[in-house]
Design a protein around this motif. Structure first.
Motif, short mmCIF file in Angstrom:
data_model
loop_
_atom_site.label_atom_id
_atom_site.label_comp_id
_atom_site.label_asym_id
_atom_site.label_seq_id
_atom_site.Cartn_x
_atom_site.Cartn_y
_atom_site.Cartn_z
N UNK B 145 32.77 37.53 52.46
CA UNK B 145 32.70 37.04 50.70
C UNK B 145 32.31 39.45 50.39
N UNK B 146 31.32 40.36 51.31
CA UNK B 146 30.50 41.34 50.93
C UNK B 146 30.05 41.32 52.64
N UNK B 290 34.34 42.70 42.69
CA UNK B 290 33.97 41.60 44.26
C UNK B 290 34.58 42.65 45.27
N UNK B 291 33.85 42.39 46.88
CA UNK B 291 34.04 43.29 47.93
C UNK B 291 34.20 42.11 48.54
N UNK B 343 38.78 28.64 51.89
CA UNK B 343 39.42 29.21 51.57
C UNK B 343 39.63 30.54 52.65
N UNK B 344 40.65 31.66 53.07
CA UNK B 344 40.68 32.89 53.67
C UNK B 344 39.91 34.16 54.12
N UNK B 345 38.69 34.14 52.82
CA UNK B 345 37.73 34.96 52.55
C UNK B 345 38.91 35.55 51.41
N UNK B 346 38.62 37.25 50.92
CA UNK B 346 39.18 37.73 49.56
C UNK B 346 40.41 38.27 50.00
N UNK B 347 41.35 37.45 49.76
CA UNK B 347 42.63 38.46 50.06
C UNK B 347 43.29 39.33 49.01
N UNK B 348 42.89 39.51 47.90
CA UNK B 348 43.11 40.53 47.67
C UNK B 348 42.51 41.67 47.56
N UNK B 349 41.29 41.21 48.24
CA UNK B 349 40.74 42.83 48.67
C UNK B 349 41.24 42.94 50.10
#
Lengths: 462, 507
Positions: B145-146, B290-291, B343-349
């Motif tokens: 996530x970062x 978010x990162x 889930x799969x990580x910060x998809x929006x990033x």
């Protein structure tokens, strides 16, 4: 020069002269030839903004989102309505583009948001201390495990299978590093088996982990679960859905030490799983073991009220290897969405929305239980989500039923057998306020037809 | 200096909890369209709460005005220069916000059947391939996530790698210049930290490394260019020593913005790399996230990657077009360290950073790094020309990469103002200050990272501002010592905040 850089030929000449080198290449002389890339990266050529938009739009169009189908899928993230004020405020440059507030005099907006967010999380959880956010739900549970490790160093964790499977797995991944083992306790009738729970806890247990509501949507009776752990001096960590905490007793009131959870339900979009935020609240005695940023109130030299990042001697940039966590960047913008959403719902709205979810879920549960081939997987009280059992052939059969429903524009839920061998025929159905009575009736109709078709085909096959 | 209160300063901080009135609301609930049943029948009273959470009670206009007003109490990248070292505050293209908000991305459920999330999985696969190429390492996981989460993943991967060979190593090495997240990660992953010294050129002290790299060492975590903004020319020798000891070499990607398309961590000998999508790849930082912290790894580390991993398979009826592949999530990874999050990580990033890579392409990414390094060297040269470096000398007098470190020690000695004072006075000039007091190795440090997206004019204005502050301090050091004057609040009492913490609004 790309559209995001601004060095013209004239700039370049002047800049190189100022630096005292004759080419940009010279600036990289320190990099040994053997580790230089002697070719261009193998990537496509750059594109115009319009072309990039078209490409990303094309990729988006190949996903079936909650905009495209009637979505009853939950299992940790939910299709709640995100109000326009959240989009409007989170897209403001002043909130979107700063870094972590290292210079408080020019970061009062972000710091005040953190302070307000912490206040809201304390109110929801009934605990006196909250940080300014962690990454997301499952890793928040993992972070709570590390707090327990710092607090008592005992060798074992106990977690109920009512905790989200991703959170249980994350706890295992992270605790493998520092060597705490994880034991799981089974569910009975949809909730944690109290006898097995009591039997699993002894004086070697560092912390226990429960969920409210649990992964099967059931509301746990937390009191005896907490009591069993406290009798052995273990910390109690509760993973809660914040949107249900207008209705359900605050975990802090029931004696939990740490309450964490997934914040997506508070004004954050689905985004295929992130970014959202995790919240992390605790009893006062754990204040100096908390992970992550915490905003605190103070005064400036003229006596004005102001906010700063505080208790930073817990953190990695000060305490380094003795820090309470390695977390640096967290989820400030998503936490802003969370506090704006809570202020938008307001004191009554949080309760009213919770009650609406309970009524709609009850209606859906009753209606679905009358459908041929559907029975309830448990009858414990729920807020918005509940499992049903489909009279089809195991998880493969459930997945085929889901695919049949998709052809009719309905996503009926999550195939529980993917994560729970004990519920091979389970389908977990979530009802948000965006699903009306008519939508629920459509679900019953489509699901009934899909089950019938699945059984007919199997009947033909056998 | 005017001591008159500004309008913003007169507008005292009031929280949302202190606004509004009982009964006000911004939310209208959807109608109850199902037969109502008594709540006690559905949820027993003893499981319900008896006192409602004391959330705000405000109308929508009140809500909007409150947050818009407090937003103005923030400085932000869209308003001004933000040379915060190690944070890569480059421009955040607005296109990225537009594409990330498309319903097909933004309202996609993370547990959607992969067959009906092919666009998202293809995007993630393409981003993985691009990051793999940039890193020079074959395998990528987007899950962390970062950056700090990527570091933890990397050290846990190292642990799994050694364990699979029956080895129980206990120590991880980091240079004494490392980001704080490195040592914190080492402890969280159950290792003992051993620090490696820095040589007189600002690089790893190779002899010290050689002495410490024994068969109890699991990993060396390194940033290159390092936190002093210098590329370590001994990297091949360092990799040889670390690999010779049977340890892995970990790359902290916080400084990747200096070398994209120029030099690749994989080619330097690194086994594991993390990226900060919120630094090099334009994910807006959001005031603290978010990162997103994807990792790239070598073949020998690949079996242990967090699960699930994205796989691409030719479609049975493939015809050579883009549609001839299908994408899936593979959960069946017996040696995986497991999940690090849901889930799969910060998809929006991922959407934003993928859009950025599409916009720039290979040449544009290289241009970004070259310009970042040019801007940093130009700014340093400007400061020199203005005489600033007499009082703020570079800690290491070499060509720098994308950032450089100045020492405020001579300024403190001769003018009587500290690095902190200079930073606070910069606020009055409308600039975000550089990172201060990091790296720890340099006395009164200022770490300056201008990034590639700033114009020469902005760099000149910043250099002029620093020169002006030094000239002013020569006349009257009190001005800087009491700065800032024009910000929404002035210097804050951080000691008091920590001593008697007030971390929520009393209600």
């Amino acid at each position: 020069m790309s559209r995001y850089t601004a060095v013209t030929d004239a700039d370049l000449a002047a800049m190189l002269e100022e630096v005292g080198v004759d080419s940009v290449e010279r600036l990289f002389d320190e990099i040994p030839a053997a580790v230089r890339l002697d070719r261009p990266l193998e990537l496509p050529d750059g594109l115009s903004e319009a072309e990039v938009y078209a490409h990303l739009r094309d990729l988006a169009s190949r996903n079936s989102s909650a905009e495209d189908e009637l979505c009853f899928l939950g299992a940790g993230m939910y299709d709640h309505y995100v109000p326009a004020v959240v989009d409007m405020l989170t897209s403001r440059s002043e909130f979107l583009t700063p870094y972590t507030p290292y210079q408080p005099e020019i970061s009062q907006g972000g710091l005040q948001v953190m302070f307000e967010y912490q206040t809201a999380i304390c109110e929801l959880t009934g605990l006196p201390v909250s940080n300014a956010s962690v990454y997301e739900g499952p890793s928040a549970l993992g972070a709570a495990g590390y707090l327990a490790r710092l607090a008592n160093g005992r060798p074992r964790f106990v977690v109920t299978r009512g905790v989200h499977p991703h959170a249980r797995e994350t706890l295992r991944t992270l605790s493998a590093g520092y060597g705490t083992t994880v034991a799981e306790v089974a569910l009975r009738d949809g909730v944690t088996d109290l006898d097995a729970w009591r039997a699993a806890i002894d004086d070697d247990v560092s912390a226990v982990f429960v969920a409210q509501p649990n992964f099967l949507g059931a509301i746990e009776d937390l009191e005896p679960l907490v009591e069993a752990a406290r009798a052995h001096g273990a910390l109690v960590v509760c993973m809660a859905d914040p949107l249900t905490l207008g209705l359900l007793e605050a975990p802090g009131v029931l004696g939990v030490d740490v309450c964490v959870g997934e914040g997506q339900t508070l004004g954050n979009r689905l985004d295929f799983g992130g970014p959202s935020f995790g919240f992390f609240a605790a009893r006062e005695e754990h204040l100096r073991r908390m992970p992550g940023r915490i905003a605190g109130e103070t005064r400036d030299v003229d006596g004005r009220r102001g906010f700063v990042l505080t208790l930073q001697t817990r953190e990695q940039h000060i305490r380094r290897e003795k820090a309470t966590s390695n977390i640096c960047t967290a989820q400030a913008l998503n936490a802003l969405a969370g506090v704006v959403y809570l202020a938008w719902l307001g004191r009554r709205g949080l309760v009213e929305l919770g009650e609406l979810l309970v009524q709609r879920a009850a209606y859906a549960r009753e209606l679905l239980s009358t459908v041929d081939g559907i029975s309830l997987a448990h009858d414990a009280p729920v807020v918005r989500e509940f499992p049903i059992a489909l009279d089809v052939d195991g998880v493969a059969g459930v997945r085929r039923v889901i695919a049949r429903c998709a052809a009719s524009g309905v996503n009926p839920g999550f195939a529980l057998g993917r994560e729970y061998d004990e519920y091979p025929n389970g389908l977990l159905v979530a009802i948000t306020e965006q699903r009306s009575r008519a939508d629920i009736e459509r679900l019953a109709e489509v699901l009934g037809m899909a089950i019938a078709a699945e059984r007919a085909e199997l009947g033909v096959a056998s | 200096v005017s001591r008159e209160e500004t309008a913003m300063q007169r507008d005292r901080a009031v929280t949302i909890f202190e606004k509004g009135a009982p009964g006000r609301r911004a939310f209208t609930p959807p109608a109850l369209d199902v037969p109502e049943r008594p709540l006690d029948e559905l949820i027993p009273r003893r499981l319900r709460r008896t006192t409602e959470p004391l959330l705000p009670e405000v109308s929508e206009p009140e809500l909007v005005r409150h947050y818009v007003r407090i937003s103005r109490r923030n400085f932000d990248l869209d308003s001004g220069f933000y040379p915060l070292g190690s944070c890569t505050m480059k421009h955040n293209p607005r296109l990225h916000e537009r594409v990330a908000a498309l319903a097909g991305h933004a309202r996609l459920h993370p547990l959607q059947d992969p067959a009906r999330a092919q666009g998202a999985l293809e995007l993630m696969w393409r981003l993985e391939r691009a990051l793999s190429e940039i890193a020079g390492l074959p395998h990528v996981s987007l899950q962390p996530s970062a950056g700090s989460h990527g570091e933890l993943a990397g050290v846990l991967l190292t642990r799994a790698y050694h364990a699979d060979r029956g080895q129980r190593r206990t120590k991880v090495l980091t240079p004494d210049t490392a980001h704080g997240t490195n040592p914190a990660t080492v402890t969280m992953a159950g290792y003992e930290l051993v620090k490696v010294a820095t040589n007189s050129d600002g690089g790893v002290d190779v002899e010290d490394l050689r002495a410490k790299a024994d068969d109890d060492v699991a990993c060396l975590m390194l940033t290159n260019p390092n936190t002093l903004g210098l590329f370590d020319p001994n990297i091949e020798e360092i990799a040889k020593i670390v690999h010779g000891a049977g340890a892995t070499l970990y790359y902290d990607g916080a400084n990747l913005n200096a070398v994209m398309g120029i030099s690749r961590p994989g080619d330097m000998g690194f086994d594991i790399v993390h990226f900060n999508l919120h630094k090099s790849f334009t994910q807006p930082h959001g005031g603290g996230g978010p990162g997103s912290g994807p990792i790239a790894v070598s073949d020998r580390i690949e079996p242990y990657l967090p699960r699930p991993v994205i796989v691409r398979r030719p479609r049975a009826s493939g015809n050579g077009s883009a549609d001839s592949y299908e994408y899936d999530l593979d959960e069946d990874r017996p040696k995986s360290i497991g999940r690090l999050r849901g889930f799969q990580g910060n998809y929006g990033c991922f959407v934003r950073s993928y859009a950025y890579i599409c916009s720039l392409g290979a040449a544009g990414l290289r241009d970004a790094s070259e310009t970042a390094v040019l801007n940093a060297n130009y700014l340093l040269a400007r400061l020199r020309s203005l005489g600033v470096c007499d009082l703020l000398p570079p800690a290491y007098d070499r060509i720098c990469m994308h950032e450089f470190v100045l020492s405020g020690a001579p300024m403190k000695r001769e003018l009587g103002i500290k690095t902190l004072d200079l930073a606070k006075r910069l606020l009055d000039h409308g600039f975000h200050p550089p990172t201060v007091y990091f790296p720890l190795l340099v006395d009164e440090a200022l770490l300056v990272e201008p990034t590639e997206t700033e114009t020469r004019e902005t760099l000149d204005e910043f250099a002029d501002a620093i020169a002006a502050i030094l000239a002013e301090a020569r006349e009257d050091p009190e001005i800087a010592r009491n700065a800032p004057y024009t910000t929404p609040v002035r210097r804050l009492d951080e000691a008091q905040a920590a001593k008697r913490p007030v971390i929520r609004q009393p209600l």
